[in-house]
Motif scaffolding. Structure first.
Motif: not given
Length: 481
Positions: A439-449
């Motif tokens: 989830i954290i990785v996905l959130l970071v990726a989403a934030a980056g995007l």
């Protein structure tokens, strides 16, 4: 030397004329009991006869009050001749000879003979004719032989003469085991019907696959037969005709028969049966409900070494309102994985042998470990040593006694549940942690995007403004011109 020759020469002369004294050739021994018992051992001597001359026998054997057991086992006797008048003989054994023929009236002079063993010979029906067992006869009276026990086992008898035992009215025990009977022919049935008081009958390993109705209706058996050996035959199910012997039969041996399953009707009618043997049945897989429900007098049950027996129904005894009579239960070396807690009132049993089964030590067997094993350890401690777990793998090979050891308390059912729960919880925590990381990785990726997308929008906006300013300057310059 001369004295020695004087002693040896008469003996050699006697041997050459066949008049050697029995006790010079055999071992004669006197046991000092309340009534002296004389034993005569003539086994393994290569004898071809049984000392047919009266002078060869000791004088005490010719006395009515003498009790003498004579053994001619393991010799080379082929033709059994008539015995002289030796009223002292009460037991005569001729096992492991080569007897094919017995002289008529062979035992007529043995007034007190009670036990006769002719097993392991080469007798056929022709060798067991009625005149062989004929007693004393005169116009005034007839005195039949007093033989009580007759063993004809391990011979070559396919059938019996109709009158083989007509002169043995006192016969109570007859053994015909290991003879190739295969079926009970009419002449054999007629022969078995001659004795008036037959109580023990051995038909084991005779190739039988059926017990005809005519057999159980014999007057010599009805209301009299107490012990029946049918082990080692070809029965696919328990003969239903046995019910006709139910009021007298007390012991039944069905070991080593290819019976596949036992059910409610298997032992119906055997109300007087006290001992049942049903071991070494390699085909037996299941004992169903109420199998033993009709055995209201059963005290001893042998059900061991059935290597394919996996199912024992908890209602197998299904007595209902009938009083519990069983005292000894043997379930050794079967293929049982579990034992029903309600199979029997365990505290009422004097002997329980359940060793050498592949027990599955799960929670279903927890009562066994905590209740039955301590009971067995107090009553018959030697029958607990062979109790081992086969499953689960972490307990494989561990004895039940070690399971009850406080040092191994973590292996008991409750603790196994706790251990299992802990393992499941640990796996759950690990999975939850992994899920959080994803989830954290996905959130970071989403934030980056999102940031990238924002920057791209901003860049596009700035480019649009600059383009607009450039156009304004261009239009203004053109207007001024």
């Amino acid at each position: 030397m001369k004295v020695l020759m004087l002693l040896v020469f008469p003996l050699l002369l006697a041997v050459s004329y066949g008049n050697v004294k029995l006790c010079l050739k055999c071992i004669c021994y006197k046991k000092a009991l309340i009534q002296p018992l004389y034993t005569v051992g003539c086994s393994h001597l290569g004898l071809q006869d049984t000392f047919p001359n009266l002078e060869q026998w000791p004088e005490y054997g010719q006395q009515e009050e003498t009790r003498m057991a004579v053994n001619f086992d393991w010799n080379d006797i082929q033709h059994l001749k008539k015995f002289p008048h030796i009223p002292g003989i009460v037991s005569l054994s001729l096992q492991h000879n080569k007897i094919t023929k017995i002289a008529g009236n062979a035992f007529v002079e043995l007034d007190n003979l009670k036990v006769l063993d002719l097993s392991y010979n080469q007798l056929t029906a022709e060798g067991v004719q009625a005149d062989v067992f004929r007693g004393r006869y005169s116009p005034q009276r007839y005195d039949p032989l007093g033989i009580v026990v007759l063993n004809l086992g391990s011979n070559h008898i396919h059938t019996l003469s109709p009158y083989s035992f007509e002169h043995l009215p006192n016969l109570t025990e007859l053994r015909l085991s290991y003879n190739p009977l295969k079926v009970l022919s009419p002449s054999t049935l007629m022969s078995l019907g001659s004795p008036d008081r037959l109580q023990i009958l051995d038909l084991s390993y005779t190739g039988l696959s059926d017990l005809p109705e005519a057999f159980v209706q014999l007057t010599s058996l009805r209301h009299k037969l107490q012990v029946l050996y049918l082990n080692g035959n070809q029965f696919l199910r328990v003969p239903q005709t046995l019910a006709a012997l139910g009021d007298s039969l007390q012991k039944l041996n069905l070991n080593d028969n290819p019976i596949l399953e036992l059910e409610e009707d298997s032992y119906r009618g055997l109300l007087s049966l006290r001992e049942l043997n049903m071991s070494a049945m390699s085909h037996l897989r299941r004992i169903g409900p109420s199998t033993f429900a009709h055995l209201r007098s059963l005290e001893i049950l042998y059900c061991s070494y059935n290597h394919n027996l996996t199912e024992l129904d908890e209602e197998a005894f299904g007595y209902g309102d009938n009083p519990w009579t069983l005292r000894e239960l043997y379930l050794r070396s079967n293929a049982l994985h579990t034992l029903p807690v309600h199979l029997a009132p365990w505290k009422n049993l004097a002997v329980v042998d359940v060793q050498d089964n592949p027990w599955c030590c799960d929670c279903n067997l927890n009562w066994f470990i905590n209740e039955l094993v301590p009971l067995l350890a107090d009553i018959t401690p030697d029958l607990v040593l062979g109790l081992h777990c086969s499953e689960p793998l972490q307990l494989s090979g561990m004895s039940f006694l070690s399971l009850r050891n406080p040092a191994n308390s973590s292996l008991l059912c409750g603790d196994m549940i706790t251990s299992t729960s802990k393992t499941v919880w640990d796996h759950s925590v690990q999975l939850y942690s992994a899920f959080q990381a994803v989830i954290i990785v996905l959130l970071v990726a989403a934030a980056g995007l999102a940031i990238l997308y924002y920057l791209q929008l901003r860049r596009n906006a700035m480019h649009s403004i600059q383009t607009q300013f450039s156009n304004i300057r261009y239009m203004k310059a053109k207007t001024e011109t």
